[in-house]
Design a protein around this motif. Structure first.
Motif, PDB file in Angstrom:
ATOM      1  N   VAL A  75       4.854 -15.338  -6.071  1.00 37.16           N
ATOM      2  CA  VAL A  75       4.681 -14.180  -6.961  1.00 37.16           C
ATOM      3  C   VAL A  75       3.769 -14.540  -8.129  1.00 37.16           C
ATOM      4  O   VAL A  75       2.867 -13.784  -8.492  1.00 37.16           O
ATOM      5  N   ALA A  76       3.968 -15.709  -8.727  1.00 36.26           N
ATOM      6  CA  ALA A  76       3.128 -16.127  -9.852  1.00 36.26           C
ATOM      7  C   ALA A  76       1.673 -16.312  -9.412  1.00 36.26           C
ATOM      8  O   ALA A  76       0.746 -15.905 -10.123  1.00 36.26           O
ATOM      9  N   TYR A  77       1.470 -16.899  -8.239  1.00 35.22           N
ATOM     10  CA  TYR A  77       0.117 -17.095  -7.733  1.00 35.22           C
ATOM     11  C   TYR A  77      -0.564 -15.764  -7.481  1.00 35.22           C
ATOM     12  O   TYR A  77      -1.713 -15.556  -7.860  1.00 35.22           O
ATOM     13  N   TYR A  78       0.135 -14.846  -6.833  1.00 32.63           N
ATOM     14  CA  TYR A  78      -0.448 -13.547  -6.519  1.00 32.63           C
ATOM     15  C   TYR A  78      -0.805 -12.794  -7.793  1.00 32.63           C
ATOM     16  O   TYR A  78      -1.885 -12.211  -7.905  1.00 32.63           O
ATOM     17  N   ASN A  79       0.100 -12.789  -8.770  1.00 38.74           N
ATOM     18  CA  ASN A  79      -0.181 -12.077 -10.014  1.00 38.74           C
ATOM     19  C   ASN A  79      -1.353 -12.702 -10.767  1.00 38.74           C
ATOM     20  O   ASN A  79      -2.191 -11.998 -11.316  1.00 38.74           O
ATOM     21  N   THR A  80      -1.425 -14.010 -10.791  1.00 37.91           N
ATOM     22  CA  THR A  80      -2.513 -14.689 -11.499  1.00 37.91           C
ATOM     23  C   THR A  80      -3.854 -14.411 -10.842  1.00 37.91           C
ATOM     24  O   THR A  80      -4.837 -14.105 -11.519  1.00 37.91           O
ATOM     25  N   LYS A  81      -3.913 -14.510  -9.521  1.00 40.36           N
ATOM     26  CA  LYS A  81      -5.174 -14.300  -8.818  1.00 40.36           C
ATOM     27  C   LYS A  81      -5.595 -12.835  -8.796  1.00 40.36           C
ATOM     28  O   LYS A  81      -6.768 -12.535  -8.898  1.00 40.36           O
ATOM     29  N   SER A  82      -4.640 -11.922  -8.658  1.00 43.68           N
ATOM     30  CA  SER A  82      -5.013 -10.508  -8.549  1.00 43.68           C
ATOM     31  C   SER A  82      -5.452  -9.933  -9.886  1.00 43.68           C
ATOM     32  O   SER A  82      -6.247  -8.993  -9.930  1.00 43.68           O
TER      33      SER A  82
END
Length: 90
Positions: free
Chosen positions: A23-30
């Motif tokens: 979730v943290a990776y997706y939010n950071t990249k998106s």
């Protein structure tokens, strides 16, 4: 009382950390400059996990190198249950 609560707790902890990291990776990249966020994707030549490409040929190379260290047979110290005739029951 359960036999192995430590193993279950470790498994649950790993799952929670994995979901949190995803979730943290997706939010950071998106929300950043990169719009093509890939958490997991399977392709013909390999897989992509967190935008890191792993090729099947590389996996095959590591497998062949480590194959000499992997045992061919497994041995168990568990008891075997045998009937009167001597046939193994599992």
């Amino acid at each position: 009382m359960k036999k192995h609560p430590v193993a279950i707790m470790v498994l649950v902890s790993v799952m929670i950390v994995s979901v949190g990291a995803s979730v943290a990776y997706y939010n950071t990249k998106s929300f950043g400059f990169d719009e093509d966020t890939v958490i997991f994707k399977q392709e013909e030549d390999g897989i992509t996990v967190f935008d890191y490409k792993i090729y099947y040929e590389d996996l095959k190379t590591y497998y062949t190198k480590s194959k000499k260290y992997i045992p061919d047979k497994t041995y168990s110290t568990g008891p075997y249950i045998v009937d009167e005739i001597g046939k193994l029951i599992i």
